[in-house]
Design an enzyme around this catalytic site. Sequence first.
Site, PDB file in Angstrom:
ATOM      1  N   PHE A  16       0.817  -1.216   0.000  1.00 59.58           N
ATOM      2  CA  PHE A  16       0.000   0.000   0.000  1.00 59.58           C
ATOM      3  C   PHE A  16       0.851   1.268   0.000  1.00 59.58           C
ATOM      4  O   PHE A  16       0.917   2.017  -0.986  1.00 59.58           O
ATOM      5  CB  PHE A  16      -0.939  -0.062   1.205  1.00 59.58           C
ATOM      6  CG  PHE A  16      -1.797   1.150   1.439  1.00 59.58           C
ATOM      7  CD1 PHE A  16      -2.161   2.001   0.403  1.00 59.58           C
ATOM      8  CD2 PHE A  16      -2.262   1.432   2.711  1.00 59.58           C
ATOM      9  CE1 PHE A  16      -2.975   3.114   0.632  1.00 59.58           C
ATOM     10  CE2 PHE A  16      -3.075   2.530   2.957  1.00 59.58           C
ATOM     11  CZ  PHE A  16      -3.416   3.372   1.913  1.00 59.58           C
ATOM     12  N   ALA A  94       7.150  -5.659   5.811  1.00 59.52           N
ATOM     13  CA  ALA A  94       6.860  -6.174   7.151  1.00 59.52           C
ATOM     14  C   ALA A  94       5.635  -7.063   7.086  1.00 59.52           C
ATOM     15  O   ALA A  94       4.893  -7.054   6.101  1.00 59.52           O
ATOM     16  CB  ALA A  94       6.589  -5.017   8.121  1.00 59.52           C
ATOM     17  N   SER A 133       4.238   2.029  13.890  1.00 58.92           N
ATOM     18  CA  SER A 133       2.794   1.857  13.890  1.00 58.92           C
ATOM     19  C   SER A 133       2.153   2.391  15.156  1.00 58.92           C
ATOM     20  O   SER A 133       2.759   2.358  16.240  1.00 58.92           O
ATOM     21  CB  SER A 133       2.445   0.372  13.740  1.00 58.92           C
ATOM     22  OG  SER A 133       1.072   0.144  13.925  1.00 58.92           O
ATOM     23  N   TYR A 156       2.535  -7.840  16.758  1.00 55.81           N
ATOM     24  CA  TYR A 156       2.865  -6.867  15.714  1.00 55.81           C
ATOM     25  C   TYR A 156       3.270  -5.543  16.350  1.00 55.81           C
ATOM     26  O   TYR A 156       4.319  -4.977  16.025  1.00 55.81           O
ATOM     27  CB  TYR A 156       1.674  -6.660  14.777  1.00 55.81           C
ATOM     28  CG  TYR A 156       1.839  -5.462  13.867  1.00 55.81           C
ATOM     29  CD1 TYR A 156       2.724  -5.509  12.794  1.00 55.81           C
ATOM     30  CD2 TYR A 156       1.125  -4.283  14.090  1.00 55.81           C
ATOM     31  CE1 TYR A 156       2.894  -4.411  11.964  1.00 55.81           C
ATOM     32  CE2 TYR A 156       1.288  -3.183  13.256  1.00 55.81           C
ATOM     33  CZ  TYR A 156       2.172  -3.246  12.206  1.00 55.81           C
ATOM     34  OH  TYR A 156       2.357  -2.150  11.395  1.00 55.81           O
ATOM     35  N   ASN A 184      -4.512   5.210  11.230  1.00 56.25           N
ATOM     36  CA  ASN A 184      -5.386   4.493  10.292  1.00 56.25           C
ATOM     37  C   ASN A 184      -5.309   5.112   8.906  1.00 56.25           C
ATOM     38  O   ASN A 184      -6.016   6.082   8.613  1.00 56.25           O
ATOM     39  CB  ASN A 184      -6.832   4.493  10.809  1.00 56.25           C
ATOM     40  CG  ASN A 184      -7.000   3.597  12.012  1.00 56.25           C
ATOM     41  OD1 ASN A 184      -6.482   3.891  13.087  1.00 56.25           O
ATOM     42  ND2 ASN A 184      -7.712   2.494  11.841  1.00 56.25           N
ATOM     43  N   LYS A 193      -4.795  -5.298   0.233  1.00 56.96           N
ATOM     44  CA  LYS A 193      -4.632  -5.689   1.627  1.00 56.96           C
ATOM     45  C   LYS A 193      -5.794  -6.571   2.078  1.00 56.96           C
ATOM     46  O   LYS A 193      -5.834  -7.043   3.216  1.00 56.96           O
ATOM     47  CB  LYS A 193      -4.550  -4.452   2.531  1.00 56.96           C
ATOM     48  CG  LYS A 193      -3.300  -3.613   2.349  1.00 56.96           C
ATOM     49  CD  LYS A 193      -3.329  -2.393   3.252  1.00 56.96           C
ATOM     50  CE  LYS A 193      -3.263  -2.789   4.722  1.00 56.96           C
ATOM     51  NZ  LYS A 193      -3.274  -1.602   5.610  1.00 56.96           N
ATOM     52  N   GLY A 218     -22.538   0.960  18.839  1.00 57.27           N
ATOM     53  CA  GLY A 218     -21.828   2.083  19.446  1.00 57.27           C
ATOM     54  C   GLY A 218     -20.743   2.673  18.572  1.00 57.27           C
ATOM     55  O   GLY A 218     -19.819   3.335  19.066  1.00 57.27           O
ATOM     56  N   SER A 219     -20.831   2.460  17.246  1.00 58.08           N
ATOM     57  CA  SER A 219     -19.787   2.954  16.334  1.00 58.08           C
ATOM     58  C   SER A 219     -19.665   4.465  16.311  1.00 58.08           C
ATOM     59  O   SER A 219     -18.636   4.996  15.893  1.00 58.08           O
ATOM     60  CB  SER A 219     -20.033   2.441  14.915  1.00 58.08           C
ATOM     61  OG  SER A 219     -19.629   1.088  14.793  1.00 58.08           O
ATOM     62  N   ARG A 224     -11.192   6.735  15.667  1.00 59.50           N
ATOM     63  CA  ARG A 224      -9.869   6.450  15.126  1.00 59.50           C
ATOM     64  C   ARG A 224      -9.311   7.741  14.509  1.00 59.50           C
ATOM     65  O   ARG A 224     -10.057   8.614  14.079  1.00 59.50           O
ATOM     66  CB  ARG A 224      -9.931   5.377  14.036  1.00 59.50           C
ATOM     67  CG  ARG A 224     -10.307   4.002  14.511  1.00 59.50           C
ATOM     68  CD  ARG A 224      -9.144   3.315  15.214  1.00 59.50           C
ATOM     69  NE  ARG A 224      -9.453   1.926  15.488  1.00 59.50           N
ATOM     70  CZ  ARG A 224     -10.138   1.495  16.517  1.00 59.50           C
ATOM     71  NH1 ARG A 224     -10.613   2.367  17.400  1.00 59.50           N
ATOM     72  NH2 ARG A 224     -10.364   0.206  16.706  1.00 59.50           N
ATOM     73  N   TYR A 285      -9.534  -4.610  21.699  1.00 57.70           N
ATOM     74  CA  TYR A 285     -10.007  -3.656  20.691  1.00 57.70           C
ATOM     75  C   TYR A 285      -9.713  -2.234  21.152  1.00 57.70           C
ATOM     76  O   TYR A 285      -9.944  -1.890  22.316  1.00 57.70           O
ATOM     77  CB  TYR A 285     -11.513  -3.842  20.481  1.00 57.70           C
ATOM     78  CG  TYR A 285     -12.062  -3.143  19.258  1.00 57.70           C
ATOM     79  CD1 TYR A 285     -11.821  -3.647  17.992  1.00 57.70           C
ATOM     80  CD2 TYR A 285     -12.819  -1.985  19.382  1.00 57.70           C
ATOM     81  CE1 TYR A 285     -12.323  -3.014  16.863  1.00 57.70           C
ATOM     82  CE2 TYR A 285     -13.329  -1.337  18.260  1.00 57.70           C
ATOM     83  CZ  TYR A 285     -13.080  -1.860  17.002  1.00 57.70           C
ATOM     84  OH  TYR A 285     -13.564  -1.236  15.889  1.00 57.70           O
TER      85      TYR A 285
END
Length: 329
Positions: A16, A94, A133, A156, A184, A193, A218-219, A224, A285
Site C-alpha cells: 500500500f 513487514a 505503527s 505486531y 489508520n 490488503k 456504538g460505532s 480512530r 479492541y
Amino acid sequence: MKFNDEKILITGAAGFIGSNLAHYFDKNYKNTKVLALDIFRTGETFSNGNLKSFGHFKNLKGFSGEIVQADITKPEFLKILKKFKPDIIFHLAAISDTTVLDQAVMIETNLNTFKPLLEYCRKNGAKLIYASSAATYGDAKVPQTVWECENPNNVYGFSKLSMDYMALKYIEKGVHVVGLRYFNVYGEREYFKNTTASMVLQFGHQILAGKEPKLFEGSDKIFRDFVYIKDVISANIKSVFTKKCGVYNVATGKPRSFQDIVDILQKELDTNYKCQYIKNPHKAYQYFTQANMQESKEYLDFEAKYTLEEGIKEYIPEIKRLYKEEVDV
C-alpha cells in the site's frame, strides 16, 4: 525539497504505502534511481487464513523504475542492498497483519531484519525512513504520545515498538533514522490488503453493492485517527530532510468515528441505506486512537492537509473503479 540523483530503495514496494512512494518518485523526481523491492504474493497464508504477503503487481503498474522480487529475511536481500548501494531507504516491508499469532515469524520478519539495515546506513551514511505503527500504543491514554504509555496488545505492535527502541540507539550514533507511527491510513492502492484494508474502502464497497453498511454497536463512539495516503507520503518525504531524527506520529490528530465514515460515503455516493449494528466480537479492541501531533509539526514540519471529508471525496473515483474492475466481476 529536492532530490539530486539519489539512489532510493523502497522495501515492500508492491504494498500500500510502498507503491504510493514508488509512484511519487517516478512522477516527481525522474533524476532519482528507485529500486522497488517486494516479496510479492504467492498464495501462502498464515494460520488465520490471511495472505503472508499483500504485495501485488497491480500496485506497481505504470511504474518505470527497477523492480526486484526478494525476501528481506533471506541472505539474498543483503546482497541486493550492498550491490545497489542506496542513499535513502524507505523500509515498508513487514508483516502488517495485526491478527497474525505466529510470534516467531513476526519477530523474524519485522525485527531481525531491521538491524542489518541500520548497520548499512551507519557504515555508508545512508538515510533510513521506516514504518512504525500506532499499534505500539495499545490502549494508551489519548492523545497518544511517542514514548508515553506504549503498551502493545499484539506481537505486531511489540515488534514495531522494539524497532523504535533499536532505532534510537542508532540515532544516538549519528545515523539519520526516522520512524513513522502510522495511524489508520486509507487511500489509493490499499485494495490488495484484502480484509485488512481500511473501513473506508470496505464500507464503500458494501454501499456500492447495495448492502446496508454493517457497523459495531456504538460505532458513533468508536474513534480512530484516520489519515489519507497523500499525507502519509508527505510525512515520508519530510523525514528525509528533518534535522531531528526520531520517532513521530503520522495522523491528523483529529479522531473521527466509524459512523462518520459511513455518513460521508453515503453523502458522496448519494445513498441513504439504513445501517446494521452488530456486536463487536473482538476481545482486544482499541476504542479511541488520537495522535499527539506536536512533535511531528515541530520537527518534521508535518501536518495533515486532508480532512476525512476531503480524503474520502478524493478517494471516491478509485473506490468506484475498484468495485467495477475487481469486486463486481
